[in-house]
Design a protein around this motif. Structure first.
Motif, mmCIF file in Angstrom:
data_model
loop_
_atom_site.group_PDB
_atom_site.id
_atom_site.type_symbol
_atom_site.label_atom_id
_atom_site.label_comp_id
_atom_site.label_asym_id
_atom_site.label_seq_id
_atom_site.Cartn_x
_atom_site.Cartn_y
_atom_site.Cartn_z
ATOM 1 N N GLY A 93 -51.209 30.802 -11.193
ATOM 2 C CA GLY A 93 -50.530 30.548 -9.927
ATOM 3 C C GLY A 93 -50.016 31.764 -9.196
ATOM 4 N N ASP A 94 -49.944 31.622 -7.852
ATOM 5 C CA ASP A 94 -49.410 32.702 -7.018
ATOM 6 C C ASP A 94 -47.971 32.417 -6.601
ATOM 7 O OD1 ASP A 94 -49.844 30.608 -5.231
ATOM 8 O OD2 ASP A 94 -50.481 31.929 -3.598
ATOM 9 N N ARG A 95 -47.395 31.320 -7.091
ATOM 10 C CA ARG A 95 -46.022 30.900 -6.777
ATOM 11 C C ARG A 95 -45.851 30.584 -5.295
ATOM 12 N NH1 ARG A 95 -46.602 30.840 -11.440
ATOM 13 N NH2 ARG A 95 -45.202 31.610 -13.083
ATOM 14 N N ASN A 96 -46.967 30.209 -4.669
ATOM 15 C CA ASN A 96 -46.900 29.921 -3.242
ATOM 16 C C ASN A 96 -47.791 28.744 -2.858
ATOM 17 O OD1 ASN A 96 -46.260 30.141 -0.538
ATOM 18 N ND2 ASN A 96 -47.753 31.764 -0.125
ATOM 19 N N VAL A 97 -49.095 28.828 -3.196
ATOM 20 C CA VAL A 97 -50.046 27.785 -2.800
ATOM 21 C C VAL A 97 -50.596 27.040 -4.010
ATOM 22 C CG1 VAL A 97 -52.220 27.283 -1.586
ATOM 23 C CG2 VAL A 97 -50.658 29.016 -0.688
ATOM 24 N N LYS A 98 -51.357 27.762 -4.870
ATOM 25 C CA LYS A 98 -51.971 27.100 -6.023
ATOM 26 C C LYS A 98 -52.483 28.146 -7.003
ATOM 27 C CE LYS A 98 -56.661 26.781 -4.111
ATOM 28 N NZ LYS A 98 -57.810 25.899 -3.819
ATOM 29 N N ASP A 99 -53.101 27.678 -8.046
ATOM 30 C CA ASP A 99 -53.739 28.565 -9.021
ATOM 31 C C ASP A 99 -55.216 28.690 -8.674
ATOM 32 O OD1 ASP A 99 -54.036 30.139 -11.366
ATOM 33 O OD2 ASP A 99 -54.801 28.385 -12.431
ATOM 34 N N GLU A 173 -60.422 28.015 5.899
ATOM 35 C CA GLU A 173 -59.100 27.797 5.314
ATOM 36 C C GLU A 173 -58.563 29.059 4.647
ATOM 37 O OE1 GLU A 173 -62.185 26.122 2.365
ATOM 38 O OE2 GLU A 173 -61.928 26.398 4.524
ATOM 39 N N ALA A 174 -59.480 29.879 4.082
ATOM 40 C CA ALA A 174 -59.043 31.135 3.472
ATOM 41 C C ALA A 174 -58.514 32.091 4.538
ATOM 42 C CB ALA A 174 -60.194 31.775 2.703
ATOM 43 N N GLU A 175 -59.206 32.144 5.672
ATOM 44 C CA GLU A 175 -58.751 33.012 6.759
ATOM 45 C C GLU A 175 -57.425 32.500 7.330
ATOM 46 O OE1 GLU A 175 -60.106 35.763 7.258
ATOM 47 O OE2 GLU A 175 -62.049 35.514 6.275
ATOM 48 N N GLU A 176 -57.273 31.184 7.398
ATOM 49 C CA GLU A 176 -56.024 30.624 7.904
ATOM 50 C C GLU A 176 -54.837 30.989 7.022
ATOM 51 O OE1 GLU A 176 -57.646 26.566 10.179
ATOM 52 O OE2 GLU A 176 -56.994 26.473 8.078
ATOM 53 N N ARG A 177 -55.089 31.128 5.730
ATOM 54 C CA ARG A 177 -54.007 31.463 4.802
ATOM 55 C C ARG A 177 -53.862 32.976 4.597
ATOM 56 N NH1 ARG A 177 -56.358 27.139 1.975
ATOM 57 N NH2 ARG A 177 -57.161 28.518 0.337
ATOM 58 N N GLY A 178 -54.598 33.762 5.359
ATOM 59 C CA GLY A 178 -54.382 35.200 5.357
ATOM 60 C C GLY A 178 -55.211 35.972 4.354
#
Length: 324
Positions: A93-99, A173-178
């Motif tokens: 996990g990134d402690r933000n979105v998901k693993d 979606e990856a670009e939307e999340r930075g």
């Protein structure tokens, strides 16, 4: 000779496949005819396979090395983790979105020394390749990697990364999340990590997807891998509007380990077992281990501030150009 189930062969490995088939024929004959000893014949064929593996890999084109780096039997990050290190404990996990399953990492033991290992994982079969997104990490994968690096820095543990990706995931979606910001942040932060960092390209090293975990004191490539800004297929499609020129693109990109070493973009090339890493997982892992252990010992002797300065200077001085 190591044997792995369901072995697959590339086009230029056809002579090796023919020898394997001949071995199977002789083994079948031995089972059906106990009066004849086929041991000598089988041994000769096994020796011929090793010689043929060496012969083939001694004359590979750039495109063939790209194919080898993608070999479906090639060991991925988790295989190296299990063969080189003890007590690998995966952290999630990134402690933000998901693993993100395309990025794996955690603490492990290298002959008694605790290290942080991080790598891209493609998946060993069709289902797992989908789960791992073919080794293409999302932003949360790079943020997870950075979280683990910072954790290693907190406890003063060296970091070893294993790079094997066709690129960061390019979805909307990856670009939307930075996606771009996540990779840029990793590059920025890795440049200033206070602990030793070793990066190893074990397969494909494409674009920012590789650079997101590819900034280190020492960057190494395995012999039959590639490292560049774009894949040969994508380069061909941009320049010639077709994938049909991918072999030409591979030659022109100078993306193989020998060129990368000549250009000073990597610090060393790790040899592979004859024929490639997919022929002997244990030997391939041992070769990697034999390279990283003395490097790690060397880096630990350098003060953190000097390591950071050297790292910045190294990456800042890369590249060359001619003025017309």
């Amino acid at each position: 000779m190591p044997q792995y189930p369901n072995r697959q062969f590339l086009d230029f490995e056809a002579p090796i496949k023919a020898l394997y088939e001949e071995i199977e024929v002789n083994k079948s004959l031995a089972e059906n005819n106990s009066n004849v000893d086929y041991t000598g014949i089988v041994k000769q064929l096994e020796d011929a396979i090793i010689a043929k593996r060496e012969d083939i890999t001694a004359n590979l084109t750039s495109w063939q090395k790209v194919q080898l780096s993608r070999h479906p039997d090639r060991p991925y990050s988790l295989k190296y983790f299990s063969k080189i290190f003890d007590d690998f404990t995966e952290l999630h996990g990134d402690r933000n979105v998901k693993d993100d399953k395309a990025m794996v990492g955690g603490f492990a033991s290298l002959d008694g020394e605790t290290v942080m290992v991080i790598g891209q994982q493609k998946g060993i079969n069709t289902k797992m390749r989908q789960v791992r997104n073919f080794g293409m990490a999302n932003p949360e994968g790079y943020r997870k990697a950075l979280r683990l690096m910072k954790l290693a820095e907190k406890f003063n543990k060296p970091i070893i990364t294993f790079i094997d990706t066709p690129g960061a995931y390019p979805g909307i979606e990856a670009e939307e999340r930075g996606q771009g910001e996540a990779i840029a942040r990793n590059i920025f932060e890795m440049m200033r990590l206070k602990v030793p960092v070793i990066c190893i390209i074990i397969g494909e090293g494409a674009s920012g997807g590789a650079m997101g975990i590819g900034v280190g004191d020492k960057v190494l490539m395995l012999e039959n891998t590639w490292y560049t800004v774009i894949s040969p297929e994508s380069c061909s499609s941009i320049l010639w509007r077709s994938w049909n020129f991918k072999e030409t693109a591979a030659e022109q990109l100078k993306l193989t380990s020998d060129y990368m070493s000549q250009f000073g973009l990597v610090d060393g090339v790790i040899p592979e077992p004859k024929g490639g890493a997919h022929w002997d997982y244990d030997l391939a892992a041992q070769m990697v281990k034999d390279y990283i252990k003395p490097l790690l010992a060397e880096l630990k002797e350098i003060p953190a501030a000097k390591r950071i300065r050297n790292r910045i200077d190294k990456f800042g001085s890369m590249g060359f150009y001619d003025e017309a």
